[in-house]
Design a protein around this motif. Structure first.
Motif, short mmCIF file in Angstrom:
data_model
loop_
_atom_site.label_atom_id
_atom_site.label_comp_id
_atom_site.label_asym_id
_atom_site.label_seq_id
_atom_site.Cartn_x
_atom_site.Cartn_y
_atom_site.Cartn_z
N LEU A 53 14.45 58.41 -72.94
CA LEU A 53 15.33 57.94 -71.87
C LEU A 53 15.19 56.44 -71.65
CD1 LEU A 53 14.84 60.76 -69.21
CD2 LEU A 53 16.99 60.21 -70.37
N MET A 54 13.96 55.95 -71.61
CA MET A 54 13.71 54.53 -71.39
C MET A 54 14.29 53.68 -72.52
SD MET A 54 11.90 53.96 -68.55
CE MET A 54 10.67 54.68 -67.44
N ARG A 55 14.18 54.17 -73.73
CA ARG A 55 14.70 53.40 -74.86
C ARG A 55 16.21 53.39 -74.86
NH1 ARG A 55 12.01 53.37 -80.86
NH2 ARG A 55 13.31 51.74 -81.76
N MET A 56 16.82 54.52 -74.53
CA MET A 56 18.28 54.60 -74.51
C MET A 56 18.88 53.73 -73.42
SD MET A 56 18.73 58.71 -75.14
CE MET A 56 20.51 58.72 -75.06
N GLU A 57 18.26 53.75 -72.23
CA GLU A 57 18.85 53.08 -71.08
C GLU A 57 18.38 51.64 -70.92
OE1 GLU A 57 21.29 52.91 -67.61
OE2 GLU A 57 21.22 54.16 -69.41
N LYS A 58 17.11 51.37 -71.23
CA LYS A 58 16.53 50.06 -70.95
C LYS A 58 16.00 49.32 -72.17
CE LYS A 58 17.17 50.16 -66.50
NZ LYS A 58 18.07 49.18 -65.84
N GLY A 59 16.08 49.96 -73.34
CA GLY A 59 15.54 49.32 -74.53
C GLY A 59 14.03 49.25 -74.54
N LEU A 60 13.37 50.05 -73.69
CA LEU A 60 11.91 50.08 -73.61
C LEU A 60 11.37 51.05 -74.65
CD1 LEU A 60 10.71 50.20 -69.88
CD2 LEU A 60 10.05 48.56 -71.64
N THR A 61 10.80 50.52 -75.71
CA THR A 61 10.17 51.38 -76.70
C THR A 61 8.83 51.86 -76.16
OG1 THR A 61 9.11 49.49 -77.77
CG2 THR A 61 11.28 50.16 -78.59
N GLY A 62 8.23 52.78 -76.85
CA GLY A 62 6.90 53.22 -76.46
C GLY A 62 5.85 52.21 -76.91
N TYR A 63 4.67 52.70 -77.24
CA TYR A 63 3.53 51.81 -77.50
C TYR A 63 2.95 52.03 -78.90
CZ TYR A 63 4.31 51.55 -72.55
OH TYR A 63 4.91 51.40 -71.32
N TRP A 64 3.84 52.36 -79.83
CA TRP A 64 3.40 52.64 -81.19
C TRP A 64 3.27 51.35 -82.01
CZ3 TRP A 64 1.77 57.32 -80.71
CH2 TRP A 64 2.42 58.19 -79.83
N TYR A 65 3.90 50.27 -81.56
CA TYR A 65 3.86 49.00 -82.30
C TYR A 65 4.10 47.85 -81.32
CZ TYR A 65 8.84 50.19 -82.18
OH TYR A 65 10.10 50.59 -81.77
N GLU A 66 3.75 46.65 -81.77
CA GLU A 66 3.97 45.44 -80.98
C GLU A 66 5.46 45.19 -80.87
OE1 GLU A 66 1.83 43.33 -79.47
OE2 GLU A 66 -0.05 44.24 -80.16
N ARG A 67 5.88 44.72 -79.70
CA ARG A 67 7.29 44.41 -79.51
C ARG A 67 7.58 42.97 -79.92
NH1 ARG A 67 7.02 47.07 -73.51
NH2 ARG A 67 6.88 49.25 -74.19
N GLU A 68 8.79 42.77 -80.37
CA GLU A 68 9.17 41.42 -80.82
C GLU A 68 9.47 40.53 -79.64
OE1 GLU A 68 12.45 41.94 -83.46
OE2 GLU A 68 11.27 43.02 -84.96
#
Length: 375
Positions: A360-375
């Motif tokens: 839900l967070m990724r679809m709505e807010k672009g918030l990925t989980g914590y599996w990798y560093e974010r760009e």
């Protein structure tokens, strides 16, 4: 729809901070989560939910609660409490690594590197694999790998990025390749587990621990493969891992029932009382979002995956979520943990709640989980 679902999930998670205290939720019985003292393989998912809710809301209560879980994981590492399994990646990617990603806390980074070292102790030669369960001298378990391990590998890939030491990455990539060769079947279904001779590394054969039968396809195992291979592709750019994720995803989606939410095993007889596993569909939803991010607009599978993602998430929100049920402890109904063992089928699963929220967070807010560093 997604915003309403997120707001409902955030409100429930906030209430659960008081309900759970310093304990960790696992699976529920009759709608009430069983709690533990941070000694189970699932405890990182609660920490990950707290970090996601903090990033979404900015509410300091979430940050404080999340940091308290990381302190608990630090103690767990120091005391080596129930760490004789490969799920160290689940535990520390969503707790201390999440804290590092969110707040750049150096002590959290160091704890996560310690966790990667602990996971590396499970590397076994001459087989060239990460032993799933048990101690090295456990004759029954010494030769076992399971498909779940694919979601633990991001801890090792990340450790290589942080330290510059290729040993972590090499082990993770080798485990992913071993999983691709032996856990993925020719028809794009999957084994839950596979055994090797621990002394020679010779392959013995596939089996199941939680599925319907050795030759069946346990849906949560298939889900781990969808997401796990996509993450290995992110880190390695090995096209075989991307293709494996796509193959497993097509099989999963092509075998769903009419409401687009999986039963607990694709080969289990279907009747009115057959258990669902909403957690498997939640994992695949999050995995599809990762997979789609690696496909260009010309990829013939992209639109199919996007369409099925929308259908599955809509069904989870409308038919399986506890939206509007203020006293509900969980977010998703009808998960299944260990059907053969009689443990919490058809109830809340904390990993189902986590991956549902992550999707839900990724679809709505672009918030990925914590599996990798974010760009």
């Amino acid at each position: 729809m997604w915003t309403q679902a997120i707001e409902d999930a955030v409100a429930k998670t906030l209430r659960n901070i008081e309900r759970f205290g310093d304990k960790f939720p696992h699976v529920s019985l009759n709608g009430t989560y069983g709690l533990n003292d941070n000694d189970d393989w699932t405890d990182g998912f609660w920490s990950g939910m707290l970090w996601l809710c903090y990033e979404y809301s900015g509410n300091e209560r979430f940050r404080q609660a999340a940091e308290a879980t990381v302190a608990s994981f630090r103690k767990r590492m120091q005391e080596h409490v129930v760490l004789d399994h490969h799920d160290i990646g689940f535990l520390y990617s969503l707790s201390s690594k999440a804290q590092w990603i969110v707040s750049r806390d150096e002590s959290a980074r160091q704890l996560t590197l310690q966790a990667a070292d602990a996971l590396m102790k499970r590397w076994r030669e001459p087989g060239g694999y990460i032993q799933a369960w048990g101690r090295k001298d456990d004759a029954k378990e010494a030769g076992r790998i399971i498909i779940d391990c694919l979601l633990n590998l991001p801890l090792l890939y990340w450790a290589s990025e942080q330290t510059g030491d290729p040993v972590y990455r090499n082990a993770a990539a080798a485990q992913a390749e071993k999983s691709r060769r032996y856990l993925v079947r020719g028809d794009d279904s999957s084994y839950h587990t596979f055994f090797f001779n621990p002394e020679t590394g010779e392959p013995i054969g596939g089996a199941t621990h939680q599925g319907y039968s050795n030759g069946s396809t346990w849906t949560r195992g298939q889900a781990w493969g969808v997401y796990g291979f996509a993450l290995s592709y992110r880190y390695t750019k090995n096209p075989l891992f991307l293709e494996s994720s796509k193959r497993l995803a097509r099989y999963f989606l092509n075998h769903l029932p009419e409401d687009h939410v999986a039963y607990w095993d694709f080969n289990a007889p279907v009747h009115a009382d057959t258990y669902r596993d909403s957690s498997a569909s939640a994992i695949v939803a999050a995995g599809l979002l990762e997979l789609i991010s690696h496909l260009d607009e010309q990829d013939p599978d992209r639109s199919y995956f996007q369409d099925m993602l929308l259908k599955s998430m809509t069904s989870l929100v409308e038919r399986y979520a506890t939206i509007g049920e203020e006293d509900a402890e969980g977010l998703l109904k009808r998960g299944s943990y260990y059907v053969h063992g009689g443990i919490s089928p058809d109830d809340y699963m904390i990993w189902g709640d986590y991956f549902y929220l992550e999707a839900l967070m990724r679809m709505e807010k672009g918030l990925t989980g914590y599996w990798y560093e974010r760009e």
